[in-house]
Design a protein around this motif. Structure first.
Motif, PDB file in Angstrom:
ATOM      1  N   THR A 128      -8.798 -42.784   1.548  1.00 28.21           N
ATOM      2  CA  THR A 128      -8.657 -41.769   2.596  1.00 28.21           C
ATOM      3  C   THR A 128      -9.360 -42.268   3.855  1.00 28.21           C
ATOM      4  OG1 THR A 128      -8.646 -40.063   0.906  1.00 28.21           O
ATOM      5  CG2 THR A 128      -9.055 -39.344   3.175  1.00 28.21           C
ATOM      6  N   ILE A 129      -8.583 -42.398   4.900  1.00 27.03           N
ATOM      7  CA  ILE A 129      -9.118 -42.985   6.139  1.00 27.03           C
ATOM      8  C   ILE A 129      -9.420 -41.878   7.142  1.00 27.03           C
ATOM      9  CG2 ILE A 129      -8.577 -44.558   8.047  1.00 27.03           C
ATOM     10  CD1 ILE A 129      -6.327 -45.360   5.613  1.00 27.03           C
ATOM     11  N   VAL A 130     -10.606 -41.925   7.699  1.00 31.80           N
ATOM     12  CA  VAL A 130     -10.917 -40.983   8.772  1.00 31.80           C
ATOM     13  C   VAL A 130     -10.306 -41.544  10.050  1.00 31.80           C
ATOM     14  CG1 VAL A 130     -12.750 -39.958  10.152  1.00 31.80           C
ATOM     15  CG2 VAL A 130     -13.012 -40.160   7.669  1.00 31.80           C
ATOM     16  N   ARG A 131      -9.426 -40.765  10.651  1.00 31.59           N
ATOM     17  CA  ARG A 131      -8.704 -41.217  11.841  1.00 31.59           C
ATOM     18  C   ARG A 131      -9.351 -40.736  13.131  1.00 31.59           C
ATOM     19  NH1 ARG A 131      -5.974 -45.239  10.247  1.00 31.59           N
ATOM     20  NH2 ARG A 131      -4.273 -44.839   8.831  1.00 31.59           N
ATOM     21  N   PHE A 132      -9.923 -39.511  13.095  1.00 29.64           N
ATOM     22  CA  PHE A 132     -10.478 -38.989  14.342  1.00 29.64           C
ATOM     23  C   PHE A 132     -11.510 -37.908  14.028  1.00 29.64           C
ATOM     24  CE2 PHE A 132     -10.176 -36.716  18.532  1.00 29.64           C
ATOM     25  CZ  PHE A 132     -10.633 -37.787  19.292  1.00 29.64           C
ATOM     26  N   VAL A 133     -12.590 -37.935  14.800  1.00 31.20           N
ATOM     27  CA  VAL A 133     -13.615 -36.889  14.671  1.00 31.20           C
ATOM     28  C   VAL A 133     -13.907 -36.366  16.072  1.00 31.20           C
ATOM     29  CG1 VAL A 133     -15.991 -36.370  13.987  1.00 31.20           C
ATOM     30  CG2 VAL A 133     -14.696 -38.102  12.713  1.00 31.20           C
ATOM     31  N   LYS A 134     -13.787 -35.063  16.243  1.00 29.28           N
ATOM     32  CA  LYS A 134     -14.167 -34.478  17.538  1.00 29.28           C
ATOM     33  C   LYS A 134     -15.032 -33.248  17.284  1.00 29.28           C
ATOM     34  CE  LYS A 134      -9.968 -31.755  17.919  1.00 29.28           C
ATOM     35  NZ  LYS A 134      -8.800 -31.360  18.663  1.00 29.28           N
ATOM     36  N   PHE A 135     -15.826 -32.901  18.286  1.00 28.92           N
ATOM     37  CA  PHE A 135     -16.715 -31.740  18.151  1.00 28.92           C
ATOM     38  C   PHE A 135     -16.167 -30.621  19.020  1.00 28.92           C
ATOM     39  CE2 PHE A 135     -20.700 -29.384  19.087  1.00 28.92           C
ATOM     40  CZ  PHE A 135     -21.078 -29.135  17.775  1.00 28.92           C
ATOM     41  N   GLU A 136     -15.863 -29.472  18.398  1.00 29.24           N
ATOM     42  CA  GLU A 136     -15.423 -28.334  19.204  1.00 29.24           C
ATOM     43  C   GLU A 136     -15.791 -27.031  18.508  1.00 29.24           C
ATOM     44  OE1 GLU A 136     -11.209 -29.038  19.834  1.00 29.24           O
ATOM     45  OE2 GLU A 136     -10.688 -27.931  18.024  1.00 29.24           O
ATOM     46  N   ASN A 139     -18.395 -27.077  15.703  1.00 27.10           N
ATOM     47  CA  ASN A 139     -18.071 -27.748  14.432  1.00 27.10           C
ATOM     48  C   ASN A 139     -17.383 -29.081  14.701  1.00 27.10           C
ATOM     49  OD1 ASN A 139     -18.825 -26.162  12.098  1.00 27.10           O
ATOM     50  ND2 ASN A 139     -17.473 -24.593  12.961  1.00 27.10           N
ATOM     51  N   PHE A 140     -17.270 -29.872  13.658  1.00 28.63           N
ATOM     52  CA  PHE A 140     -16.524 -31.121  13.773  1.00 28.63           C
ATOM     53  C   PHE A 140     -15.143 -30.938  13.151  1.00 28.63           C
ATOM     54  CE2 PHE A 140     -20.955 -32.363  13.769  1.00 28.63           C
ATOM     55  CZ  PHE A 140     -21.005 -33.264  14.822  1.00 28.63           C
ATOM     56  N   VAL A 141     -14.145 -31.383  13.872  1.00 31.86           N
ATOM     57  CA  VAL A 141     -12.798 -31.381  13.313  1.00 31.86           C
ATOM     58  C   VAL A 141     -12.479 -32.840  12.954  1.00 31.86           C
ATOM     59  CG1 VAL A 141     -10.373 -30.841  13.718  1.00 31.86           C
ATOM     60  CG2 VAL A 141     -12.185 -29.461  14.794  1.00 31.86           C
ATOM     61  N   PHE A 157     -15.989 -29.355   9.558  1.00 26.35           N
ATOM     62  CA  PHE A 157     -17.313 -29.570   8.963  1.00 26.35           C
ATOM     63  C   PHE A 157     -18.413 -29.130   9.936  1.00 26.35           C
ATOM     64  CE2 PHE A 157     -14.506 -32.581   6.928  1.00 26.35           C
ATOM     65  CZ  PHE A 157     -14.872 -32.499   5.593  1.00 26.35           C
ATOM     66  N   SER A 158     -19.536 -28.718   9.355  1.00 30.51           N
ATOM     67  CA  SER A 158     -20.689 -28.385  10.204  1.00 30.51           C
ATOM     68  C   SER A 158     -21.450 -29.645  10.587  1.00 30.51           C
ATOM     69  CB  SER A 158     -21.621 -27.418   9.476  1.00 30.51           C
ATOM     70  OG  SER A 158     -22.096 -27.997   8.271  1.00 30.51           O
ATOM     71  N   LEU A 307     -28.410 -37.771  19.514  1.00 30.86           N
ATOM     72  CA  LEU A 307     -28.895 -36.735  20.430  1.00 30.86           C
ATOM     73  C   LEU A 307     -27.931 -36.456  21.570  1.00 30.86           C
ATOM     74  CD1 LEU A 307     -32.682 -37.654  20.804  1.00 30.86           C
ATOM     75  CD2 LEU A 307     -31.637 -36.000  19.271  1.00 30.86           C
ATOM     76  N   ASN A 308     -27.099 -37.431  21.903  1.00 35.25           N
ATOM     77  CA  ASN A 308     -26.312 -37.286  23.139  1.00 35.25           C
ATOM     78  C   ASN A 308     -25.295 -36.145  23.093  1.00 35.25           C
ATOM     79  OD1 ASN A 308     -27.821 -39.382  23.932  1.00 35.25           O
ATOM     80  ND2 ASN A 308     -26.207 -40.926  23.868  1.00 35.25           N
ATOM     81  N   GLY A 309     -24.846 -35.793  21.915  1.00 38.41           N
ATOM     82  CA  GLY A 309     -23.895 -34.692  21.815  1.00 38.41           C
ATOM     83  C   GLY A 309     -24.577 -33.346  21.996  1.00 38.41           C
ATOM     84  N   GLY A 310     -25.887 -33.325  21.851  1.00 39.91           N
ATOM     85  CA  GLY A 310     -26.636 -32.083  22.023  1.00 39.91           C
ATOM     86  C   GLY A 310     -26.449 -31.097  20.885  1.00 39.91           C
ATOM     87  N   ASN A 311     -25.784 -31.525  19.807  1.00 38.78           N
ATOM     88  CA  ASN A 311     -25.530 -30.553  18.734  1.00 38.78           C
ATOM     89  C   ASN A 311     -26.440 -30.739  17.524  1.00 38.78           C
ATOM     90  OD1 ASN A 311     -24.304 -32.687  17.109  1.00 38.78           O
ATOM     91  ND2 ASN A 311     -22.565 -32.522  18.507  1.00 38.78           N
ATOM     92  N   ASN A 312     -27.126 -31.889  17.458  1.00 40.94           N
ATOM     93  CA  ASN A 312     -28.040 -32.179  16.329  1.00 40.94           C
ATOM     94  C   ASN A 312     -27.373 -32.034  14.958  1.00 40.94           C
ATOM     95  OD1 ASN A 312     -29.837 -32.582  18.327  1.00 40.94           O
ATOM     96  ND2 ASN A 312     -31.420 -31.223  17.544  1.00 40.94           N
ATOM     97  N   LYS A 313     -26.114 -32.418  14.887  1.00 42.17           N
ATOM     98  CA  LYS A 313     -25.399 -32.289  13.612  1.00 42.17           C
ATOM     99  C   LYS A 313     -24.653 -33.568  13.225  1.00 42.17           C
ATOM    100  CE  LYS A 313     -24.505 -27.367  13.855  1.00 42.17           C
ATOM    101  NZ  LYS A 313     -23.439 -26.365  13.912  1.00 42.17           N
ATOM    102  N   LEU A 314     -24.861 -34.598  14.030  1.00 38.53           N
ATOM    103  CA  LEU A 314     -24.166 -35.859  13.773  1.00 38.53           C
ATOM    104  C   LEU A 314     -25.202 -36.942  13.501  1.00 38.53           C
ATOM    105  CD1 LEU A 314     -21.435 -37.490  13.939  1.00 38.53           C
ATOM    106  CD2 LEU A 314     -22.014 -37.920  16.320  1.00 38.53           C
TER     107      LEU A 314
END
Ligand code: FAD
Length: 450
Positions: A128-136, A139-141, A157-158, A307-314
């Protein structure tokens, strides 16, 4: 404390780093809703040797850069052994300090199965290949491509933990006129079998670990002569007959390489050992760290929290230049698991404090001048992480093993692997090993006869 029901963790990659995340959650006996996506058909990451180059069996970029007959380049006691699952425990007896890849993989697999009360495979989706991760919307899609079911889908995902490795996208600089060279040209990522270079004169571009090891490896398997070209300075190592260093290559013609000192030599093949890029093509650009490799990628608190995303979840694990390795990933994974579960009460909440801490480490990187400095840097960093997460501080004793290893390399780069190290956890001394240049069988069975 984070509301556990709201936590849903995505781990990308089931190599040593990703498996440490699963293992550490299991060890805490607090496994949240978690999925690990792995593009290969099995776990082990880099340690899954494959004959393939270019594309894998799913027509995806081949992940592993391992070559046949690869033996570890640092003592297992310093950077591979886990405090809670020793090599002696796994193999039932002490084994030599420098195992071949097959033994390393066997050991990893042992920890993930024998040492864990939970079946970790249940959390992994292979092929299973992860193709794209974005934060919106907080949450992460994550868009995934399941190659067995031939299905693309999105999951939410959180938290996301990036463990996809940093040794798979080659850094391959342009060298003037290389296009005119008529011999074989490859990057170390595609190097599989040194027999190919038997009787040949080989130019290895790059003098870091892979350059060193591939040069020795080619000599061992019968190459006639190897030139290693360096960029900033010669290694200063005492090379055996058949290997010599030259400054950077300035250009090629059909048969020759020309060097900065004005010399020229006829060669049959060129192997780029010029390292890799921190490339994460599946991440939205605002979630990526810089492409240059580093001992401490900028913007990662405790070398992991983005830290750069400012969400502290990555989180990133294993994305730094490595000396400590499996034990480093494991220590950081234990911190990440506790951070996600909200169990690190003493960690700063403010981004500013975290950024100041990152600056402390990134500015120290620029002062590093030797391998010993690298060992000290990582030891100090791990000491802070251990203090925060409660991970076993015995791993910090590895610093003295690295000092011995550095000396052994300087004494004899072609036979530093003959040295025996003592396990920091069992106290047992590793048995001796035949001289590296005379071992031509990297099988687990032969290794265990040592
Ligand atoms: P990896 O082992 O690279 O695992 C990453 C995983 O992520 C892989 O399974 C991959 O398939 C998966 N993945 C990647 N992209 C995706 C995606 N988009 N979707 C889903 N899955 C994905 N270290 C040592 O300590 N000692 C050594 O002797 C040593 N020798 C080495 C020799 C070579 C040739 C190389 C290249 C590295 C060596 N290393 C060594 C370092 C090695 O990187 C680490 O030992 C370790 O494998 C890193 O673990 P990891 O889990 O971070 O990454």
């Amino acid at each position: 404390m984070e509301n556990k029901d709201k936590i849903r963790v995505c781990v990308i990659g089931a190599g040593p780093s990703g498996m440490s995340v699963l293992y550490q959650f299991a060890k805490l006996r607090k496994i949240p809703n978690i999925v690990c996506y792995e593009k290969q058909s099995t776990w082990g990451g880099i340690w899954n040797y494959t004959w393939r180059t270019g594309l894998d069996d799913n027509n995806e970029p081949c992940h592993s850069s391992l070559y046949k007959d690869l033996w570890t380049n640092a003592p297992k006691e310093a950077n591979l052994e886990f405090p809670d699952y020793t090599f002696e425990k796994h193999f039932g007896k002490p084994v030599p300090s420098y195992p071949p890849a097959a033994a390393v993989r066997d050991y990893l697999q042992g920890r993930w199965t024998n040492a864990c009360s939970t079946d970790l495979k249940q959390f992994i989706q292979f092929n299973t290949i992860v193709r794209f991760v974005k934060f919106e919307n907080d949450n992460f899609v994550v868009t995934i491509d399941d190659r067995k079911k031939n299905m693309t889908k999105q999951e939410v995902f959180s938290h996301v933990v990036i463990c996809s490795g940093v040794f798979n996208y080659p850094n391959q600089p342009e060298v003037p006129d290389i296009i005119k060279f008529e011999g074989r040209v490859m990057h170390s990522h595609n190097f599989r079998n040194a027999n190919e270079f038997k009787g040949q004169t080989v130019l290895v571009i790059g003098s870091h670990y892979s350059g060193e090891d591939i040069a020795l490896h080619c000599l061992k398997y019968g190459a006639k002569h190897i030139y290693i070209s360096w960029r900033t300075q010669p290694t200063g190592l005492k090379w055996p007959k058949g290997i010599e260093e030259r400054p950077g290559v300035t250009r090629f013609d059909a048969k020759n390489a020309y060097f900065k000192d004005g010399s020229r030599t006829a060669i049959d093949a060129v192997i780029f050992c010029t390292g890799f890029r921190n490339h994460f093509p599946y991440l939205d650009t605002n979630l990526r760290i810089g492409e240059d490799t580093s001992l401490y990628p900028d913007g990662l608190y405790k070398a992991t929290l983005f830290l750069n995303g400012g969400n502290n979840k990555l989180f990133y694990i294993g994305a730094q230049d490595q000396l400590y390795s499996f034990n480093y990933f494991d220590c950081i994974a234990s911190w990440v698991c506790k951070y996600i579960l909200g169990e690190l009460a003493d960690e700063p909440k403010s981004g500013e404090k975290m950024k100041r801490d990152v600056t402390k480490w990134t500015s120290r990187v620029s002062t590093i001048a030797s391998l010993k400095d690298v060992a000290d840097f990582q030891t100090d960093l791990l000491a802070e992480i251990c203090s925060s997460s409660g991970y076993d501080k015995s791993i910090l004793k590895a610093v003295s093993l690295f000092v011995d290893w550095i000396r052994h390399r300087e004494e004899d780069i072609s036979d530093f692997r003959r040295h025996q190290f003592r396990s920091m956890y069992t106290g047992s001394l590793a048995p001796t090993q035949k001289p590296y240049m005379t071992i031509f069988d990297d099988s687990l069975e032969t290794f265990l006869k040592c």
